[in-house]
Scaffold this motif. Structure first.
Motif, short mmCIF file in Angstrom:
data_model
loop_
_atom_site.label_atom_id
_atom_site.label_comp_id
_atom_site.label_asym_id
_atom_site.label_seq_id
_atom_site.Cartn_x
_atom_site.Cartn_y
_atom_site.Cartn_z
N ALA A 141 0.38 1.55 -3.19
CA ALA A 141 -0.81 0.91 -2.62
C ALA A 141 -0.91 -0.55 -3.07
O ALA A 141 -1.47 -1.38 -2.36
CB ALA A 141 -2.06 1.67 -3.05
N TRP A 188 -10.49 -4.26 -9.82
CA TRP A 188 -9.14 -3.97 -10.32
C TRP A 188 -8.31 -5.25 -10.51
O TRP A 188 -8.40 -6.20 -9.72
CB TRP A 188 -8.44 -3.01 -9.35
CG TRP A 188 -7.06 -2.62 -9.78
CD1 TRP A 188 -6.68 -2.17 -11.01
CD2 TRP A 188 -5.89 -2.68 -8.98
NE1 TRP A 188 -5.33 -1.92 -11.01
CE2 TRP A 188 -4.83 -2.23 -9.78
CE3 TRP A 188 -5.64 -3.07 -7.66
CZ2 TRP A 188 -3.52 -2.15 -9.32
CZ3 TRP A 188 -4.34 -2.98 -7.20
CH2 TRP A 188 -3.29 -2.53 -8.02
N TYR A 192 -6.29 -7.55 -7.65
CA TYR A 192 -6.87 -8.14 -6.44
C TYR A 192 -6.86 -9.68 -6.51
O TYR A 192 -6.40 -10.34 -5.58
CB TYR A 192 -8.31 -7.67 -6.21
CG TYR A 192 -8.49 -6.19 -5.99
CD1 TYR A 192 -7.56 -5.45 -5.27
CD2 TYR A 192 -9.61 -5.53 -6.48
CE1 TYR A 192 -7.75 -4.09 -5.05
CE2 TYR A 192 -9.81 -4.17 -6.27
CZ TYR A 192 -8.87 -3.45 -5.56
OH TYR A 192 -9.07 -2.12 -5.35
N ASN A 198 -13.73 -1.24 -2.92
CA ASN A 198 -12.92 -0.26 -3.66
C ASN A 198 -13.85 0.84 -4.17
O ASN A 198 -14.44 0.73 -5.23
CB ASN A 198 -12.18 -0.96 -4.82
CG ASN A 198 -11.45 0.01 -5.74
OD1 ASN A 198 -11.43 -0.16 -6.96
ND2 ASN A 198 -10.84 1.03 -5.19
N ASN A 205 -12.17 1.29 -9.48
CA ASN A 205 -11.48 1.01 -10.74
C ASN A 205 -11.88 -0.42 -11.07
O ASN A 205 -11.59 -1.32 -10.27
CB ASN A 205 -9.96 1.10 -10.53
CG ASN A 205 -9.16 0.71 -11.75
OD1 ASN A 205 -9.72 0.46 -12.80
ND2 ASN A 205 -7.85 0.65 -11.60
N ASP A 208 -9.85 -0.26 -0.26
CA ASP A 208 -8.87 0.40 -1.12
C ASP A 208 -9.45 1.76 -1.52
O ASP A 208 -10.37 1.83 -2.33
CB ASP A 208 -8.59 -0.48 -2.34
CG ASP A 208 -7.65 0.16 -3.34
OD1 ASP A 208 -7.23 1.32 -3.14
OD2 ASP A 208 -7.34 -0.50 -4.36
N TYR A 213 -8.73 6.24 -4.87
CA TYR A 213 -9.37 7.29 -5.68
C TYR A 213 -10.25 8.22 -4.83
O TYR A 213 -11.10 8.93 -5.36
CB TYR A 213 -10.22 6.66 -6.79
CG TYR A 213 -9.39 5.91 -7.80
CD1 TYR A 213 -8.72 6.58 -8.83
CD2 TYR A 213 -9.24 4.53 -7.73
CE1 TYR A 213 -7.94 5.89 -9.75
CE2 TYR A 213 -8.46 3.83 -8.65
CZ TYR A 213 -7.81 4.52 -9.65
OH TYR A 213 -7.04 3.85 -10.56
N SER A 272 -0.34 7.90 -5.54
CA SER A 272 -0.24 7.80 -7.00
C SER A 272 -1.27 8.64 -7.73
O SER A 272 -0.93 9.35 -8.69
CB SER A 272 -0.41 6.35 -7.46
OG SER A 272 0.75 5.62 -7.17
N ARG A 274 6.17 5.47 -6.20
CA ARG A 274 5.84 4.26 -5.44
C ARG A 274 5.71 4.57 -3.94
O ARG A 274 6.60 4.30 -3.14
CB ARG A 274 6.88 3.13 -5.67
CG ARG A 274 7.25 2.86 -7.10
CD ARG A 274 6.05 2.62 -8.01
NE ARG A 274 5.17 1.55 -7.56
CZ ARG A 274 3.84 1.69 -7.42
NH1 ARG A 274 3.23 2.84 -7.69
NH2 ARG A 274 3.12 0.69 -7.01
N LEU A 275 4.58 5.14 -3.60
CA LEU A 275 4.32 5.48 -2.20
C LEU A 275 2.86 5.24 -1.86
O LEU A 275 1.95 5.80 -2.48
CB LEU A 275 4.70 6.95 -1.94
CG LEU A 275 4.75 7.37 -0.47
CD1 LEU A 275 5.82 6.61 0.30
CD2 LEU A 275 5.00 8.88 -0.35
N TYR A 308 -12.34 6.55 -15.01
CA TYR A 308 -12.62 5.51 -16.02
C TYR A 308 -14.10 5.50 -16.35
O TYR A 308 -14.93 5.76 -15.48
CB TYR A 308 -12.29 4.12 -15.46
CG TYR A 308 -10.92 4.02 -14.83
CD1 TYR A 308 -9.78 3.89 -15.63
CD2 TYR A 308 -10.76 4.07 -13.45
CE1 TYR A 308 -8.53 3.80 -15.04
CE2 TYR A 308 -9.51 3.98 -12.87
CZ TYR A 308 -8.39 3.85 -13.66
OH TYR A 308 -7.16 3.77 -13.10
#
Ligand code: PMP
Ligand code: GLU
Length: 378
Positions: free
Chosen positions: A98, A123, A126, A165, A169, A197, A200, A229, A238-239, A315
């Motif tokens: 991502a 995050w 960005y 987002n 995060n 994004d 999550y 992820s 890594r996708l 988090y």
């Protein structure tokens, strides 16, 4: 010799702290790593098997830049069923993570001097992605629960996009319908794009995730980013992927075709299994994360560190201004308590008083970390 544009780009603090904690542990120290945002679960075996089978079938060659049609069709189905986003597979690109999706979308959208609004602590990657494009970040304020406050005041004549987002995060905040409608209205009034994004999306506690791209008026204004992820514990594979309007995806594909070419071929077949196979591992993971979140938030409160209960992601982002601020606190946590955490300043100016603690670690380790922090504060 190095370009001026690069000279202003900081290292990724999350990646740096993760590497540091790994190095200290390899040197024989017992560091509890609550620094990195990486699920401590293994990738489900059905997904691993799909990659192995694909390798054995010989899926080791180049494929089209935007990804294998089978995976793009599976993603289109997923976006429709889970997110209410109706998009043709032709407007979906599969990418190596991502992070690359965000990077490519931002390069496709921003010109020199254009502004991108980030809503409160955001995050780490960005702002560098915006700066790589020659753009600038404008930070929108948030309230105590990390929800946007007076968002419209961050819009200027140079604003081109708002980055959303949710779940967030580093704050764990989840934006409900009302907030997303406000963002939609601002985007429509000011002719802006939204980059959403949603990595999550499945890690939410007792509330629903909502995609801003599902609002009909936003179909032509939203680029939706997601990946494998976090929900499928596939960080190292890594996708990721992105979906958006034709005009933007055309340029995203051009960037990809001249940089990464495409995401690894056999990893894409594993992605199909992740989306179409059993989903129960997500449920189990989220239930476990929820228990850890509760343990951490109440454990921190007991030692005098309060923070809002995060609605999603993994988090907590407590304000530690009374304990010397985020940088000093994270430094003390590592040197005195041997607990790695990420200073909030890594997430922008709104985070300088905070520290990000990831609960992607077992309950035993979290309990141990709380004990060590309590001792440090004595
Ligand atoms: N967005 C957010 C908010 C994240 O926390 C991460 C985690 N690294 C990413 C994007 C990128 O994820 P990946 O590149 O591993 O798919
Ligand atoms: N997103 C995770 C984090 O914030 C992983 C590291 C990274 O890609 O930044 O810690």
């Amino acid at each position: 010799m190095v370009s001026e544009r690069l000279a202003s780009i900081p290292e990724s603090t999350t990646m740096k702290i993760s590497a540091m904690a790994k190095k200290l542990n390899a040197a024989g120290l017992d560091v509890i790593d609550l620094g990195v945002g990486e699920p401590d679960f293994d990738t489900p075996t059905n997904i691993c098997d799909a990659a192995i089978n694909s390798l054995q079938r010989g899926d080791t060659h180049y494929i089209p830049t935007s990804g294998i049609p089978e995976l793009r069709a599976a993603i289109a189905e997923k976006l429709y069923n889970d997110n209410g986003i109706e998009v043709s597979p032709d407007l979906i690109s599969v990418v190596p993570g991502a992070k690359m999706a965000i990077f490519a979308a931002i390069q496709a959208l921003l010109d020199e001097g254009d502004e991108c609004v980030l809503i409160g602590p955001s995050w780490v990657s960005y702002e560098p992605s915006v700066n790589f494009a020659g753009g600038r970040v404008r930070w929108a304020e948030v309230d105590e629960e990390f929800k946007p406050r007076d968002l419209v005041e961050s819009i200027t004549s140079k604003t081109k996009m708002i980055l959303v987002n949710s779940p967030s995060n580093p704050t764990g905040a989840v934006f409900g319908r009302e907030i997303l409608e406000e963002i939609r209205d601002i985007a429509l009034d000011h002719d802006l794009m939204v980059l959403s994004d949603e990595i999550y999306e499945k890690i939410v506690y007792g509330q629903d995730h909502l995609s801003i791209g599902s609002f009909p008026e936003m179909a032509e204004r939203t680029v939706t980013v997601n990946g494998f992820s976090k929900c499928y514990a596939m960080t190292g594979w890594r996708l990721g992927y992105l979906a958006g309007p034709q005009e933007i995806m055309k340029w995203v594909n051009r960037i990809l075709s001249h940089s990464v070419s495409h995401a690894t071929t056999f990893v894409q077949w594993a992605g199909i299994e992740a989306l179409k196979g059993p989903q129960d591992s997500i449920k189990a993971m989220v239930a476990e994360f929820r228990e850890r979140r509760d343990l951490l938030v109440s454990g921190l409160a007991e030692i005098g560190i309060d923070c809002p209960l995060p609605g999603g992601a993994f988090y907590v982002f407590p304000d530690v201004s009374d304990f010397g601020g985020g940088d000093g606190f994270a430094e003390r946590m590592l040197s005195e308590a041997m607990v790695a955490a990420t200073p909030g300043s890594a997430f922008g100016p709104g985070g300088v008083g905070n520290v990000r603690i990831s609960y992607a670690a077992s309950k035993e380790r979290l309990q141990e970390a709380l004990g060590r922090i309590a001792k440090m504060l004595e």
